[in-house]
Scaffold this motif. Structure first.
Motif, PDB file in Angstrom:
ATOM      1  N   GLY A  99      66.072   3.536  13.109  1.00 53.30           N
ATOM      2  CA  GLY A  99      66.636   3.317  14.437  1.00 53.30           C
ATOM      3  C   GLY A  99      65.618   3.228  15.549  1.00 53.30           C
ATOM      4  N   PHE A 100      64.353   2.920  15.201  1.00 51.65           N
ATOM      5  CA  PHE A 100      63.299   2.852  16.205  1.00 51.65           C
ATOM      6  C   PHE A 100      63.209   1.484  16.885  1.00 51.65           C
ATOM      7  N   VAL A 101      63.779   0.453  16.277  1.00 54.15           N
ATOM      8  CA  VAL A 101      63.662  -0.910  16.810  1.00 54.15           C
ATOM      9  C   VAL A 101      64.840  -1.202  17.733  1.00 54.15           C
ATOM     10  N   ASP A 102      64.536  -1.633  18.947  1.00 53.47           N
ATOM     11  CA  ASP A 102      65.554  -2.020  19.924  1.00 53.47           C
ATOM     12  C   ASP A 102      65.356  -3.490  20.257  1.00 53.47           C
ATOM     13  N   ALA A 103      66.060  -4.361  19.543  1.00 54.34           N
ATOM     14  CA  ALA A 103      65.846  -5.807  19.670  1.00 54.34           C
ATOM     15  C   ALA A 103      66.873  -6.475  20.580  1.00 54.34           C
ATOM     16  N   ARG A 104      67.541  -5.707  21.417  1.00 54.83           N
ATOM     17  CA  ARG A 104      68.472  -6.349  22.361  1.00 54.83           C
ATOM     18  C   ARG A 104      67.721  -7.247  23.337  1.00 54.83           C
TER      19      ARG A 104
END
Length: 495
Positions: free
Chosen positions: A136-141
């Motif tokens: 859950g470390f990637v925030d690709a919004r």
């Protein structure tokens, strides 16, 4: 009950080396954060099980390369020298104090014979990125796309001039379809597609390196002219690299956007906004982003007009009447749509001839002003609307702490300012491993910060979990030496 276990001298040395590695060393966290055993499955087709001499463990090979890129060591020769004297590096690779480290040419030979045509480097990059996504470390919004140059290993004085054909745009077919559709709506004949006519293909003169034929002459802004490659990168808000590609230094940033954007979008469908700089603010790129259901965050792009002349934005387009209104409120009527996809709007020379601001408008001999507008100009206007929105402004200001920070770290900490390799394939390997190493460092640190790594876990190669726990609790100790030189240890407890 008592079971007999044997530990070799090298394994006992590993126990001593473990005490010499600081508890907060990054390699400790990396060793516990991810397992590299997946490499065995990926490369098993590249090795022969029943022929030839025993090979170097492939996991060790790639760990050596990762050490090089994690710590920004300039060459493989220097990397081996560092590993020979660094206990943390030896411990990470699973080598004892007295074991001989592989020769620095080992990886190069394996690359040429085994890995050159494989996608193992992409698999390593993807595996690390997938682990970051799982946690859950990637925030690709919101994603950030940009490019940076990497200086090639080529002397700019050793070059020849070469005349090459100008390649048609990769979206040529789609553009021609839109052009002919626009011409027909204005009562014009459709244009013939003469792209296949080699005799009429325009050419240009370029400078080509005789040392590395795949690099290109790079010159941008205040940068010195040099032979270079360009690394095209996409990252998220948390600076995890989501994808990368490489090209020659004389290829414009916008040309490589398509493939990179499609690959990242396929992997991260949750993307909502894409932040790019002015080099990517073209009708085709804006069309791609908005047609995919996302929005583009872009900067202000200064009109490229001469000083002392009216700017292009001072000529207003009237959508209802399909005409251009000049600063003197005169009408420029539609004339044609050219092969580049631009509608041409021309003024009445009889009116312009007596205009008091003619010198600020045009220098044409017939006193006629021509203003062009792309058939996909609406997408540029959509980008302008986003640019003025609060969300668009907020996302674009984050470029300095995201994609620009990625490039700064890659060049200053991971030796990506230059390349010792020649050819696109080898530079792509270097780029993938560099960004894989950067993602790996961040993954390990964030796992430690979020409590996803067990405390005081001893990660040794070749030990089972039960032996590790027993060693940590001092239940297993060497008490005698076997005839073959191995230490004999006892493990007390139940079977």
């Amino acid at each position: 009950m008592t079971r007999e276990k044997k530990l070799s001298r090298d394994q006992v040395q590993m126990l001593s080396m473990e005490e010499l590695v600081p508890k907060n060393h990054i390699l400790r966290d990396i060793d516990c954060a991810i397992s590299f055993d997946f490499i065995y499955e990926e490369v098993k087709e590249l090795y022969c099980e029943d022929n030839g001499r025993p090979s170097i463990d492939p996991v060790v090979l790639f760990k050596i390369v990762l050490v090089k890129h994690i710590f920004g060591i300039r060459s493989m020769r220097q990397t081996i020298k560092e590993i020979e004297v660094n206990m943390a590096y030896r411990w990470f690779l699973g080598y004892g104090m007295t074991e001989q480290i592989p020769h620095f040419t080992t990886f190069g030979k394996n690359y040429e014979r085994r890995f050159a045509d494989s996608d193992i480097f992409e698999k390593i990059f993807e595996h690390i990125l997938l682990e970051a996504m799982r946690c859950g470390f990637v925030d690709a919004r919101a994603i950030f796309i940009d490019a940076t140059h990497v200086k090639a290993s080529a002397n700019k004085k050793k070059a020849v001039n070469e005349e090459v054909k100008i390649q048609a745009k990769h979206y040529h077919a789609e553009l021609m379809e839109e052009i002919n559709k626009d011409r027909e709506s204005h009562g014009k004949k459709p244009l013939d597609d003469d792209d296949d006519d080699d005799d009429n293909t325009p050419t240009k003169n370029i400078k080509k390196s005789t040392t590395d034929s795949e690099c290109g002459l790079f010159h941008k802004g205040e940068h010195e002219k040099m032979f270079a490659y360009t690394a095209h990168v996409a990252c998220d808000k948390n600076n995890f690299i989501l994808g990368c590609d490489v090209s020659a230094g004389n290829v414009h940033d916008s040309v490589m956007f398509d493939g990179l954007y499609r690959n990242v979008l396929a992997r991260f469908p949750e993307i909502e906004i894409t932040a790019v700089d002015s080099a990517y603010k073209t009708p085709w790129i804006m069309k791609q982003i908005f047609d995919s259901g996302r929005i583009a965050s872009t900067p202000y792009k200064r009109p490229m007009t001469k000083d002392g002349f009216f700017k292009k934005n001072e000529y207003v387009y009237d959508e209802y009447y399909d005409c251009i209104i000049c600063p003197e409120n005169q009408i420029l009527k539609y004339s044609t749509t050219n092969r580049d996809g631009y509608r041409e709007y021309k003024s009445n020379p009889k009116v312009c001839k007596n205009c008091p601001h003619l010198s600020q408008c045009t220098e044409s001999k017939n006193c006629q002003k021509v203003v062009t507008r792309h058939v996909w100009e609406d997408y540029i206007e959509l980008a302008e609307d986003v640019r003025h929105s609060p969300n668009g402004k907020e996302i674009y200001t984050m470029r300095g702490q995201t994609i620009e920070r990625v490039f700064a770290d890659a060049k200053e900490k991971h030796f990506m300012r230059y390349t010792h390799y020649r050819g696109l394939a080898k530079l792509r390997m270097q780029t993938l491993l560099t960004f894989a190493a950067m993602n790996l460092k961040k993954l390990a640190k964030w796992k430690r910060i979020n409590g996803l790594l067990p405390d005081n876990l001893l990660c040794f190669c070749g030990f089972s979990d039960i032996i590790l726990k027993s060693i940590a609790s001092h239940k297993i100790r060497p008490h005698s030496v076997a005839p073959n030189g191995d230490f004999v240890c006892s493990l007390k407890g139940r079977d």
